[in-house]
Write a protein that holds these residues in place. Sequence first.
Motif, PDB file in Angstrom:
ATOM      1  N   ASP A  31      39.902  50.149  33.368  1.00 17.40           N
ATOM      2  CA  ASP A  31      39.269  50.292  34.250  1.00 17.40           C
ATOM      3  C   ASP A  31      38.837  49.069  34.965  1.00 17.40           C
ATOM      4  O   ASP A  31      37.374  48.546  35.008  1.00 17.40           O
ATOM      5  N   VAL A  32      39.986  47.700  34.538  1.00 19.43           N
ATOM      6  CA  VAL A  32      39.190  46.362  34.734  1.00 19.43           C
ATOM      7  C   VAL A  32      39.029  46.229  36.328  1.00 19.43           C
ATOM      8  O   VAL A  32      39.558  47.206  37.698  1.00 19.43           O
ATOM      9  N   PHE A  85      41.759  48.052  29.365  1.00 17.83           N
ATOM     10  CA  PHE A  85      40.907  48.770  29.583  1.00 17.83           C
ATOM     11  C   PHE A  85      39.863  47.642  28.993  1.00 17.83           C
ATOM     12  O   PHE A  85      39.907  46.408  28.105  1.00 17.83           O
ATOM     13  N   LEU A  86      38.784  47.089  29.946  1.00 18.74           N
ATOM     14  CA  LEU A  86      37.276  46.232  30.009  1.00 18.74           C
ATOM     15  C   LEU A  86      36.979  46.553  28.566  1.00 18.74           C
ATOM     16  O   LEU A  86      36.435  45.784  28.197  1.00 18.74           O
ATOM     17  N   GLU A 102      37.084  44.649  25.613  1.00 25.73           N
ATOM     18  CA  GLU A 102      36.278  43.143  25.697  1.00 25.73           C
ATOM     19  C   GLU A 102      35.128  43.483  25.133  1.00 25.73           C
ATOM     20  O   GLU A 102      34.346  42.430  24.447  1.00 25.73           O
ATOM     21  N   ASN A 103      34.333  44.540  24.167  1.00 27.38           N
ATOM     22  CA  ASN A 103      33.737  45.420  23.916  1.00 27.38           C
ATOM     23  C   ASN A 103      33.848  46.051  22.539  1.00 27.38           C
ATOM     24  O   ASN A 103      34.849  45.745  22.339  1.00 27.38           O
TER      25      ASN A 103
END
Lengths: 531, 531
Positions: free
Chosen positions: A357-358, A390-391, A394-395
């Motif tokens: 999903d980047v 995947f984004l 990052e979280n």
Amino acid sequence: MNRRDMLKMSAATLAGALEPAAFAEKNSPQTNAISIEQWGLFEVILKGSSAGNPFKDVSLSAEFTREHRTVKVKGFYDGDGIYRVRFMPDMTGDWVYRTTSSSSALNGQTGRFTCAPATSGNHGPVTTAHRYHFVHADGTPYFPFGTTTYAFLFTKDENAANSLAGMKGLFNKSRVCVLPKPIGQGPQILPFPYSGGDANGRHGTSDYTRFNPEYFQLIEKRIMQLQAAGVEADCILFHPYDAWGYKAMPNEVDDFYLRYVVARLSAFRNVWWAIANEYDLVKAKTMSDWDRFFRIVQEEDPYGHLRSIHHSGVIYDHSKPWCTHASLQSYDFEKSSERRLAWNKPIVYDEIQYEGDVERRWGNLSAEEMTRRFWLATVRGSYASHGEVFLSAENGPHAHESSWSDAGRLRGESAPRIKFLHDLVTKCTKVGLNEFEGSYYLSAGTPNELYLWYFDYHRPARYTFPLPNTANFEAALIDPFEMKETKLTGTFSGKSRIELPNRPFQAIVFHKVSNVTGKPKGESPTPEVMD
Amino acid sequence: MNRRDMLKMSAATLAGALEPAAFAEKNSPQTNAISIEQWGLFEVILKGSSAGNPFKDVSLSAEFTREHRTVKVKGFYDGDGIYRVRFMPDMTGDWVYRTTSSSSALNGQTGRFTCAPATSGNHGPVTTAHRYHFVHADGTPYFPFGTTTYAFLFTKDENAANSLAGMKGLFNKSRVCVLPKPIGQGPQILPFPYSGGDANGRHGTSDYTRFNPEYFQLIEKRIMQLQAAGVEADCILFHPYDAWGYKAMPNEVDDFYLRYVVARLSAFRNVWWAIANEYDLVKAKTMSDWDRFFRIVQEEDPYGHLRSIHHSGVIYDHSKPWCTHASLQSYDFEKSSERRLAWNKPIVYDEIQYEGDVERRWGNLSAEEMTRRFWLATVRGSYASHGEVFLSAENGPHAHESSWSDAGRLRGESAPRIKFLHDLVTKCTKVGLNEFEGSYYLSAGTPNELYLWYFDYHRPARYTFPLPNTANFEAALIDPFEMKETKLTGTFSGKSRIELPNRPFQAIVFHKVSNVTGKPKGESPTPEVMD
């Protein structure tokens, strides 16, 4: 990794016999009978001088002989005065060896071992077969359903463990970089001695006359982990994702590095050679460099591991004789047929964009689209590789990890669907699938034996399948994303009209179960309906 | 259809004035003041001889004059001794006319009428505009979002009624055959006298020296129905789906037919000329025939209605001067840019496969895939046409009807999604969308005014949109299949990072709402991220 770890690691293959035999005897002829399994890793470990620059100054090789056959292999310096010669025996029976070296302490060392049959799960290295496919050395079919974990070999253990857990049982090949790429978490272990780097381990100076053995020992540990997990290591020798200058080393350093890597790694049975990733983005090199690298690897590797090269925009001429198969970055699977004809080799679409999903357009496929692309590659008689980014990495609690395609946690949903297809192919064929060209809808298989249709975006409510009328077939509807196989009642022969689910991205497979005896009943096979 | 029906039909345009004026006066000068709206259909109806072969033997034309301008138009014989000359006035004001004929009874007839402003919903014929787009004669933008109803003009009334009900409000163009195609329900009404046919109306003999006026009267009624429904009639003049020999008539019959059709139909403001459907499947004709047909149509049509030709496998050279726009059968929208450059004309992808579930691979798209293709055509700065064919028409209570793409009931689910896109385009632009070439993701619009991104199979969780920093934009997320538009809070200017739905096939639109005054704040617009 220290030497003791290395021996322990090797022990996995050598059944605990390496240390007392090849090393403990300290450069004198071996007397103990060592047993090593076929395609295992045998290692001669010699103590020598660490003076000067042993990487450059000392030559070492060994000849391994079984009856009238001799295989010559190169050794390498592993630091701390330790020299090694690795050998992967490809036949059972008794082998003897003798070393040759410019150093008298390493020269003329001899020994012997017995090569035992391979143990369960060891099918030997993979080679090409049946023109467009692959096979293990023991004849077991091998269908590459691989993934991408670029930083797996040199990333921190936590990432590698996550990566390994994700690969195990789902993928049987991974694309891994031999030279480091920046992981973005400070200084990293590097393959050459490095001095004067800043807080991020950048802008320092490499000593290209020597190697950092610990770097390669780490890599080897990871290759063995892949091997234990049933994953072929598609080792990328050069790449453009560089922060230290490795993509623009002088020619003689490139060659020095290549020979060292091949001497260290070629005895690992799960190694493949990818000369480069996105070679055409490495601007400091020319086509003659890439061709030379192929030739060096071919010369230095006594086992002839698979060799290819992966592009970004400009496809390498895979018809060149030193290239064993194509490793493509594209998803124009409809060109597979012409590529097979042009290159006469297996085709692996090693980058077909990534599930994720980047922002980057190569990195945000849905699991459905990734699954679809694997099916398209398969019914075109070729292979594909998975990737994921995947984004969400990052979280959340795993923000300190890298993404799957470097080496990290598997987050996407296509992997089990890919495994489902892999299992289906394994069940269907011992050879590999070949496309039925001119088929009205995409299909692949073996004439009169196996027919696998994939309807892609089409969703006919029924279709008249042009089966041969000389055999009876069982059929099963397949939902690739739901991973469901629904057997149809009865058998089919000749033109067979079958109701299909009114959904796109469905498939159907026909297996021959018996011959039609006597005069075939029903209609003759006819050409499929044309537009 | 008898003459009285025809007059009634014309009356819709002529405000009831035609019959007493042009016909009741019986070949003497008109005295009554007739009013007809701009782009309406004015008809001179003359009584003459039915002896011999009036289709061939009698020439008839008229000159329509408004001040210093004269437009010459051809008349035609309509059977039963009735001759007609039709005229579509393109300017308001007073027009006079005078006939010329080889028959003295028809020669020198004069009359006059007043052209009043167009009434609501009448925007005049469509022409090309802004190089790659279309516009009505009154300046109202026209964006073709059409469908396919091949048999609409000559099918039975029930099918036509279903078809019309489905088109109304959803589509603004339909591709319709002027020559019949077999409907498969026995003998049909035919354009030429036909004798000796079997029970299916086949294998008889055509008299190619005459026409069957009733056939053309039926067609005209249907074209008027389309006009009333706001649908342009993309009239296909030749096609290969023939059961009576019309695809292989002698050259002189082709030309005779063309001139007759153009004389009859060109005064209908919603007519477009499609020289052929799948011209390259009409094996009896050569490229020089197709080119000649274009030239004949162009010569005979005083209004210059749009002209194109539709292919199967071999694309016509749409750069030829008589061709106004491209009418393609393909869905390789990524070639739109090069095609626009090559042809310098609007592009309509008139067959992009059909929504449906039939066996043929062109006829079983899902509604999702059909919707996707419309979006792809749109953001490539081109247009597309819908088609539909469902097996379900073969069963159930409507089995006696033909499928939508001949003329029947609308069954699929893409039509409202296409309408949703049509409405969005209409709301966004007065000109038409042009692709931003080199955009990282597909996008179209007008620089500094309008930006429409379509993400196709990509599903980035966020994206940094490279908006200009000289204006403020409002933004709305669009779900093309769910037909939802979700306005985002606030305005955006310059590089704008926006969270996106984690689903494929989504879009976003930015409308300029104000200029940035003074020195623009924030970052300058920068090139989009590159792979």
